[in-house]
Scaffold this active site. Structure first.
Site, PDB file in Angstrom:
ATOM      1  N   SER A 195       0.820  -1.215   0.000  1.00 35.67           N
ATOM      2  CA  SER A 195       0.000   0.000   0.000  1.00 35.67           C
ATOM      3  C   SER A 195       0.855   1.268   0.000  1.00 35.67           C
ATOM      4  O   SER A 195       2.029   1.247   0.375  1.00 35.67           O
ATOM      5  CB  SER A 195      -0.906   0.031   1.235  1.00 35.67           C
ATOM      6  OG  SER A 195      -1.643  -1.160   1.332  1.00 35.67           O
TER       7      SER A 195
HETATM    8  N1  SAH Z   1      -0.620  -5.189   3.755  1.00 30.60           N
HETATM    9  C1  SAH Z   1       0.158  -5.539   2.591  1.00 30.60           C
HETATM   10  C2  SAH Z   1      -0.510  -5.221   1.276  1.00 30.60           C
HETATM   11  C3  SAH Z   1      -1.802  -5.871   1.100  1.00 30.60           C
HETATM   12  S1  SAH Z   1      -2.229  -6.280  -0.583  1.00 30.60           S
HETATM   13  C4  SAH Z   1       1.557  -4.951   2.642  1.00 30.60           C
HETATM   14  O1  SAH Z   1       1.865  -4.193   3.569  1.00 30.60           O
HETATM   15  O2  SAH Z   1       2.357  -5.279   1.766  1.00 30.60           O
HETATM   16  C5  SAH Z   1      -3.541  -7.358  -0.166  1.00 30.60           C
HETATM   17  C6  SAH Z   1      -3.083  -8.731   0.265  1.00 30.60           C
HETATM   18  O3  SAH Z   1      -4.232  -9.436   0.730  1.00 30.60           O
HETATM   19  C7  SAH Z   1      -2.511  -9.572  -0.885  1.00 30.60           C
HETATM   20  O4  SAH Z   1      -1.267 -10.078  -0.533  1.00 30.60           O
HETATM   21  C8  SAH Z   1      -3.532 -10.684  -1.054  1.00 30.60           C
HETATM   22  O5  SAH Z   1      -2.972 -11.910  -1.478  1.00 30.60           O
HETATM   23  C9  SAH Z   1      -4.106 -10.783   0.345  1.00 30.60           C
HETATM   24  N2  SAH Z   1      -5.440 -11.395   0.444  1.00 30.60           N
HETATM   25  C10 SAH Z   1      -6.478 -11.266  -0.430  1.00 30.60           C
HETATM   26  N3  SAH Z   1      -7.547 -11.947   0.021  1.00 30.60           N
HETATM   27  C11 SAH Z   1      -7.180 -12.519   1.204  1.00 30.60           C
HETATM   28  C12 SAH Z   1      -7.856 -13.339   2.145  1.00 30.60           C
HETATM   29  N4  SAH Z   1      -9.121 -13.731   1.976  1.00 30.60           N
HETATM   30  N5  SAH Z   1      -7.173 -13.732   3.246  1.00 30.60           N
HETATM   31  C13 SAH Z   1      -5.871 -13.347   3.450  1.00 30.60           C
HETATM   32  N6  SAH Z   1      -5.189 -12.580   2.580  1.00 30.60           N
HETATM   33  C14 SAH Z   1      -5.835 -12.149   1.487  1.00 30.60           C
END
Ligand code: SAH
Length: 228
Positions: free
Chosen positions: A73
């Site tokens: 993000s």
């Molecule tokens: N917080 C992260 C960025 C998040 S991007 C950072 O600091 O880098 C969103 C993330 O959520 C992705 O890695 C994606 O694979 C994950 N994601 C999506 N759906 C999900 C779910 N149901 N449970 C856990 N992770 C999930």
């Protein structure tokens, strides 16, 4: 990265976060973020959470690709979400969407322990290894569908969802402690979403507050199916 150039970039990023906090204060009610949050943003080495070819851009205030169609993000949004959660040293935090592990590392500077859930196994493994290498031993990454939260460690003082979801998964609401907060980008994944803060008071009552329009990658798994 060369040390002095890296210091300048960090300094510039902190200034950008501070000015964006002022500019968005009419939405967020937060013209200034807590000094501890700003210090965490300065000290966590964002360039260690991206691929080497993106290192030069790591201290810019923008999201970056981390593979598998996912993104780390924008730093301002990481700072805002951290400031809203206001983690304290005795707090247990749950993150849904580990991605690179960057947001978890920022939270871990302030909280007692962070449990972070990631649905893509290779991202979960890489993030856990990276966090360990950087000395963030108070973060545990679990490869799991975050829709269900992590009941083994509940209740949580703070819950952060870092992927867009049309509704908050009910198990996550159930896992909020009294006096706890949850922050999530709510809305359609293909549109902009609204960053929403849910607070549970000491009697257990919930209140919602809209903060700011944002754009996140979609939450997958059970939450995605539930909204179809
Ligand atoms: N917080 C992260 C960025 C998040 S991007 C950072 O600091 O880098 C969103 C993330 O959520 C992705 O890695 C994606 O694979 C994950 N994601 C999506 N759906 C999900 C779910 N149901 N449970 C856990 N992770 C999930």
């Amino acid at each position: 990265m060369e040390v002095s150039r890296c210091c300048q970039r960090r300094h510039r990023l902190l200034q950008t976060i501070a000015s964006e906090a002022r500019e968005t204060a009419s939405f967020t009610g937060r013209p200034v973020f807590a000094p501890e949050v700003m210090e965490a943003m300065r000290s966590v080495p964002r360039h260690c959470f991206v691929d080497p070819e993106l290192e030069a851009a790591a201290w810019d205030n923008r999201p970056l690709a981390i593979g598998h169609g996912q993104t780390i993000s924008q730093p301002f949004i990481v700072a805002l979400m951290t400031d809203v959660l206001a983690p304290e040293p005795h707090h247990r935090i749950l993150e849904v969407g580990t991605g690179s592990g960057y947001q978890a590392a920022v939270l871990a500077q302030l909280a007692g322990h962070v449990h972070s859930l990631e649905i893509i196994p290779s991202l979960a493994e890489a993030a856990q290894a990276r966090l360990h290498r950087l000395g963030h031993d108070n973060v545990t990454v679990h490869c799991a569908d975050g829709y269900h939260g992590w009941p083994e460690a509940a209740p949580f003082d703070g819950i952060i969802i870092t992927a867009a979801t049309p509704t908050i998964p009910p198990p996550l609401i159930d896992q909020m402690a009294r006096g706890g907060r949850l922050i999530a980008p709510l809305g359609s994944p293909w549109d902009s979403q609204m960053l929403v803060v849910v607070t549970r008071d000491e009697q257990g009552a919930l209140t919602h507050r809209n903060l700011l329009p944002v754009a996140f990658v979609p939450l997958r798994g059970e939450g995605e199916r539930a909204s179809e």
